[in-house]
Scaffold this active site. Structure first.
Site, PDB file in Angstrom:
ATOM      1  N   HIS A  97      13.071 -54.889 -18.798  1.00 48.22           N
ATOM      2  CA  HIS A  97      14.026 -55.950 -18.449  1.00 48.22           C
ATOM      3  C   HIS A  97      13.293 -57.195 -17.958  1.00 48.22           C
ATOM      4  CE1 HIS A  97      13.087 -54.019 -14.677  1.00 48.22           C
ATOM      5  NE2 HIS A  97      13.570 -55.054 -14.032  1.00 48.22           N
ATOM      6  N   ARG A  98      12.046 -57.010 -17.523  1.00 47.49           N
ATOM      7  CA  ARG A  98      11.158 -58.136 -17.191  1.00 47.49           C
ATOM      8  C   ARG A  98       9.821 -57.866 -17.877  1.00 47.49           C
ATOM      9  NH1 ARG A  98      14.918 -60.367 -15.241  1.00 47.49           N
ATOM     10  NH2 ARG A  98      15.542 -60.562 -13.061  1.00 47.49           N
TER      11      ARG A  98
ATOM     12  N   LYS B  65       2.996 -47.156 -16.875  1.00 48.68           N
ATOM     13  CA  LYS B  65       1.915 -46.389 -16.251  1.00 48.68           C
ATOM     14  C   LYS B  65       1.046 -45.795 -17.336  1.00 48.68           C
ATOM     15  CE  LYS B  65       0.742 -45.045 -12.025  1.00 48.68           C
ATOM     16  NZ  LYS B  65       1.128 -45.731 -10.787  1.00 48.68           N
TER      17      LYS B  65
HETATM   18  N1  GLU Z   1      -1.204 -48.115  -9.260  1.00 47.29           N
HETATM   19  C1  GLU Z   1      -0.519 -48.852  -8.263  1.00 47.29           C
HETATM   20  C2  GLU Z   1       0.886 -48.314  -8.078  1.00 47.29           C
HETATM   21  O1  GLU Z   1       1.162 -47.178  -8.357  1.00 47.29           O
HETATM   22  C3  GLU Z   1      -0.558 -50.345  -8.509  1.00 47.29           C
HETATM   23  C4  GLU Z   1       0.077 -50.826  -9.764  1.00 47.29           C
HETATM   24  C5  GLU Z   1      -0.174 -52.304 -10.076  1.00 47.29           C
HETATM   25  O2  GLU Z   1      -0.749 -52.998  -9.260  1.00 47.29           O
HETATM   26  O3  GLU Z   1       0.224 -52.715 -11.159  1.00 47.29           O
HETATM   27  O4  GLU Z   1       1.739 -48.948  -7.542  1.00 47.29           O
END
Ligand code: GLU
Length: 470
Positions: free
Chosen positions: A65-66, A106
């Protein structure tokens, strides 16, 4: 995690459903938000002296959505697609909760980084990055990774260099990943950011007496006792700052090889240095060592800070947890069932999707810095200092006396990048907690802080989809 309990992914989905049920969403919208939009699985090999080795990795995109979507890349032997999807979903909710304008993603590579030397790790990381870049899963406009468990600034530097080599024409290339070393376009304060955010979040909780009372506690943060699980980047910084700046007593530290306990206060910095030199906590002179330290999660304390990994507090140990507040510095440390149990037994959980969002918040600042191609504070630092000098000059002229030097120093100080990053992070963590607490305390159907945080996330994402006309 206990066999009969729900998986990490199912836990996140059930937490979502519990919050969505308190809202009046259009049919189907909740399901669209909850699901991952796409997942890329890649298998590749790297040739070593003794032959080829095959690696498997994933990058999941949860909600778009972003854009870009945002979230770390973890290197761990336990990585699997379901967990990566759960973590990607948490990223969408996390960004929405702290008002960071990104979707969620992720990545994970199934590898134990301790099995490889630096040279080998660099080749593996660059190969993985290449595969993700080829398919648009790393791109400054679309998908921006960051460090997570098992990765850090070093890996991000390899990734940005790989991207730059493939896209030398992209003027925003260094914004393709955050958490970089400062010499490679990183931002000051990113390494400590998640731990710092945990500190700010816990501080803000203790500024809300009604919430503190619900946890069966009273008074401020100073003098409270805490147990921390994991002295990795997040746990170390959170525990260190709470101990050194907020007078929190650290009475237990759990690590891979066992735990340390003490009635007084265990120096986080001393333990951290000890682990660096000895590889574990066993033998640390100023605390008692507990073999197989997981039981220390159940130790008597005010605040329990799980900062290691998911699925640590289950129905098996939840009944024995004595802490009043569970501050989730890790992602998903409490299973859905344990979460229910703990709430019903008067415990208050400060949820991961809010509490560990400091990392992505400062990643957002880094991404903005990279796109604007200028360091924060570069234009206004001197200007701010000159303004202070003018004010001092005016005061001295009026009162006919010199301003004391400690006041002069403060007034003529111009903020540098780290000051601005901390200020932005503190404001983000404070305002976000206030929003969560308000929903928690004002909506009858919202039983806890986690549901309140999810309500905020779902409302924001649903609004974005609705306004887009989808
Ligand atoms: N891995 C970190 C988290 O789980 C940081 C993610 C990020 O900075 O994009 O929030």
């Amino acid at each position: 995690m206990a066999e009969h309990e729900t998986s990490f992914k199912a836990s996140v989905d059930l937490m979502f459903d519990r919050a969505a049920a308190t809202l009046d969403l259009e049919p189907g919208l909740g399901d669209q938000i909850k699901a991952n939009n796409n997942v890329y699985m890649v298998q590749f090999f790297v040739k070593f002296r003794d032959g080829y080795r095959i690696f498997r990795g994933w990058r999941a995109v949860h909600s778009e959505h972003r854009l870009p979507v945002k979230g770390g890349i973890r290197f761990a032997p336990s990585v699997n697609q379901d967990d990566v999807e759960a973590l990607a979903a948490l990223m969408s909710y996390k960004c929405a909760i702290v008002d960071v304008p990104f979707g969620g993603s992720k990545g994970g590579l199934c590898i134990d980084p301790r099995d490889y030397n630096e040279f080998e790790l660099e080749r593996i990381t660059r190969r993985f990055a290449q595969e993700l870049i080829k398919k648009g899963y790393i791109d400054p406009a679309l998908n921006v990774p960051a460090p997570d468990m098992g990765t850090g600034a070093r890996e991000m530097a390899w990734i940005v260099d790989t991207y730059r080599n493939l896209h030398p024409e992209d003027i925003n290339a260094i914004a393709c990943v955050t958490g970089k070393p400062s010499s490679q376009g990183g931002i000051n304060g990113r390494v400590e950011a998640t731990g710092r955010g945990v500190q700010y979040g816990i501080q803000e909780f203790f500024r809300h007496p009604a919430d503190v009372k619900k946890a069966g506690l009273e008074g401020g943060l100073a003098g409270k006792s805490a147990v921390v699980q994991g002295l990795g980047n997040v746990g170390y910084h959170a525990a260190k700052f709470l101990q050194e700046e907020d007078d929190v007593k650290i009475v237990g530290i759990l690590e891979r090889d066992g735990a340390l306990v003490s009635d007084t206060n265990i120096s986080v910095e001393a333990v951290f240095q000890y682990i660096r030199e000895n590889g574990g906590v066993k033998g640390f002179p100023d605390a008692t060592f507990v073999e197989g330290g997981i039981r220390v999660l159940e130790a008597e304390c005010d605040i329990l800070i799980p900062a290691a990994m998911e699925g640590q507090i289950t129905l098996q140990n939840a009944p024995r947890i004595q802490a009043n507040v569970i501050a989730e510095a890790a992602n998903g440390p409490v299973t859905f069932e344990a979460d229910d149990y703990l709430r019903e037994h008067g415990k208050v959980i400060i949820p991961d999707a809010y509490l560990n969002a400091g990392g992505v918040t400062v990643s957002y600042f880094e991404w903005i810095k990279n796109l604007s191609h200028i360091r924060f504070g570069r234009l206004d630092r001197r200007h701010e200092a000159h303004k202070g000098e003018q004010i001092i000059g005016a005061i001295e002229e009026m009162v006919g006396k010199p301003v004391p030097s400690h006041v002069r120093d403060k007034l003529t100080y111009g903020s540098n990048e780290l000051d601005l990053v901390r200020s932005g992070l503190e404001d983000t963590m404070r305002v976000s907690y206030q929003n969560i607490s308000e929903i928690y305390n004002s909506r009858d159907k919202v039983p806890d802080l986690r549901t309140a945080a999810f309500v905020i996330a779902i409302e924001k994402i649903a609004m974005a989809y609705t306004e887009m006309g989808l």
